[in-house]
Enzyme design. Sequence first.
Site, PDB file in Angstrom:
ATOM      1  N   GLY A 130     163.766  73.608  37.436  1.00 15.95           N
ATOM      2  CA  GLY A 130     165.130  73.125  37.350  1.00 15.95           C
ATOM      3  C   GLY A 130     165.848  73.347  38.675  1.00 15.95           C
TER       4      GLY A 130
ATOM      5  N   ASN B  99     165.239  79.792  46.891  1.00 18.51           N
ATOM      6  CA  ASN B  99     164.700  80.096  48.217  1.00 18.51           C
ATOM      7  C   ASN B  99     165.817  80.521  49.170  1.00 18.51           C
ATOM      8  OD1 ASN B  99     162.192  78.672  47.290  1.00 18.51           O
ATOM      9  ND2 ASN B  99     163.548  76.902  47.495  1.00 18.51           N
TER      10      ASN B  99
ATOM     11  N   HIS C  60     174.073  80.330  39.648  1.00 18.59           N
ATOM     12  CA  HIS C  60     172.884  81.144  39.364  1.00 18.59           C
ATOM     13  C   HIS C  60     172.000  81.266  40.603  1.00 18.59           C
ATOM     14  CE1 HIS C  60     169.548  82.643  36.769  1.00 18.59           C
ATOM     15  NE2 HIS C  60     168.806  82.055  37.703  1.00 18.59           N
ATOM     16  N   GLU C  61     171.704  80.139  41.234  1.00 15.75           N
ATOM     17  CA  GLU C  61     170.810  80.186  42.389  1.00 15.75           C
ATOM     18  C   GLU C  61     171.471  80.878  43.574  1.00 15.75           C
ATOM     19  OE1 GLU C  61     167.879  79.598  41.684  1.00 15.75           O
ATOM     20  OE2 GLU C  61     168.253  78.541  39.807  1.00 15.75           O
TER      21      GLU C  61
END
Length: 764
Positions: free
Chosen positions: A341, A345, A377-378
């Site tokens: 999803g 990185n 979130h990322e």
Amino acid sequence: ALPTETARRRRAPGRSRARRRIPETTPERASAPTMRSSARGVASAAFRALTSRPKPSNATSRTSAVKPRAMTTATETPTEAPKTIYLKDYERPAYAFERVNLDFELGEATTTVTSTVRVRPANDANGKSLFLNGDESVELAAIEVDGAKFTTYERTGKGITLRALPTEAFDLRVTTTIKPQENTALEGLYKSSGNFCTQCEAEGFRRITFYQDRPDVMSIFTTRITADKTKYPVLLGNGNLVDSGDLEGGKHFTVWEDPWAKPCYLFALVAGDLGMVEDKFKTMTGKEVTLRIFTETHNLDKCAHAMTSLIKSMKWDEDTYGLEYDLELFNIVAVDDFNMGAMENKSLNIFNSRLVLATPQSATDADYAAIEGVVAHEYFHNYTGNRVTCRDWFQLSLKEGLTVYRDQEFSADMNSRGVKRIGDVSRLRMAQFAQDAGPMAHPIRPESYIKMDNFYTVTVYEKGAEVVRMYETLLGKDGFRKGMDLYFERHDGQAVTTEDFFAAMCDANGADLSTFKPWYSQAGTPRVTANGSYDAAAKTFTLECSQVVPKTPGQDSKVPVLCPIAVGLVGPDGADMNLTIDGKSHGTTAVLRFDQASATYTFTGVDAKPVPSILRNFSAPVRLTTNLTQDDLLFLMANDSDAFNRWEAGQTLLRNLCLDLIKGGEQSFKMNDAITAAMRTILSGAKAADADKSFIARAMMVPSEGELSDMLEEGTVDPAAVHAARDFVMKTLATELRAELEATAQANSAAVYSNEPADRAARS
């Protein structure tokens, strides 16, 4: 990372899942904006010095990807059968990889990867062999140690084992050839729709080169990327862009330097013909960070909401945890052909385009909320996952559960806190409780696995987030912040375990949470019973609690776990009472530390019979049974100050009503007038100036047919009967409340679209 399935659950119901496409080589477009570059000659020169040794002349002449190369002693090992990996067998690496310089020559037929690693043996290495993971698809061209050809190695289907290595620090250079356009696994480096892209979590890096592909090997990465400038005008890597320029033959290059140590699963590379939108963010210390989102040019007008969400996330992390972004540049790439999803990185987040692109014409309010949450979130992984990462994959929930909790709190602050909590618990009950009750039940920190990809589950993510939330419930917001501060202070730049997080929380607060530990090792959803009784003469209210953790596959013996049970007592006037237990005041909500098979809690000084509000804000991920009556539930639905329990009371009433109708049959269908009256009262609250309209809409929803079916005894579910009962309740409420519903809809209609939270709430 968010698996596609987890990300899908965050989108609006009915939206199709992102399809997994097979990479293909397609005609590349020749026109696109070029990436702006900066030049830092010193860093570029240092990179070239480390990687400038001439490549072997036979670097591309190998025909077999799995046969052992020239070696002193070599054997051909058949492909190994999968084997179980156990937590108890963990051993720390005997060799540290201090710095890694990667050189990518991207080509249409093959891509050459040269990896130059500064290797330092541990004090106890004692000449141990060094195993480098490598997929069968990776063609090994050459290995050098300190500039000399190295032949003392053995290759199998899993990788290569190097023997007789130097006992002091040395440079290891590995040259490989790969074919990204044939990589149908979409792991490692692959090519699809004309673009190169990577996905390295959990074990994709081994499809690029031979390396210690494990999260506890943390290194400083510098990456050089060379490719055709017309076909691939955008070349992206981790960290800051330190050099770029044109080369002969129509090629160009970029050099990226990430000063923060990271494991190889956080490595990323993107090359393609992409457009870009840009913005700026000024951090809390005044540093300016450039923010960019790359996507196909025709989608650039759909990136505004994702950019706004990123800026909000960066500000929230500063305000809430004091965490400032640590580089000069933050890039997001949105591509259709991305297997996960989204992926965190370092400084180069890669998303499936469904979780970035949105316009009012193409996305629902739920889609906008999902994009906001996933972008956050990322980004939040920058600290909880990147700066502090997992020692091994058994600790996956250490980064994912913690980061899910953080993105939940962010979304709650950006929107309606009560509605966000209701939505999170609804997903937990629907998906994770079912997993905990089935043959695939597993703890948030498993003891073994065969294939790591199988543990990107709702248990690790969603239940893991609930476990983190319980720390905050037990220690309070200030105590949780102290624990987080100590966690970063102790472990910044390290690969750690759930025990390290547990220790930071306990040590920062001087707390004994020993009975909390089984949450990490036990599968299953605890079943808690809480029955209350009032003694008018003694002016006490007693709550008797018991818990059972059911058997799960492989775990027949369970122990009680520490469940924080948040309790309030609502007086006859509808106001929360002040609570006293054992002479200690607890305000209007007491958090009971329930860690025995059974326990009794007595509230003193209770002047009138209250209605207990139990498990406020869903303070523990348990199945709760109480002795609350219908009148109690109606009272809580109208008066409870806790939004979650107000909703829960109404849902319990509606569930019980529907279940009674299902069991009684259509001939006995009769609406409960008290429930209709309660719904009318809730709806009338939309007129208040400070109304939480998102909550009102959520509270009016009737439980789904799936939820009702799940509550019936196995073998008794009649889908037609379930549908008929729910349909009867829906139509009756619509008929009885028609005037109020029409007036509310009219009052909350807008002539002009707006995506602000208040406008979304009104539309709901």
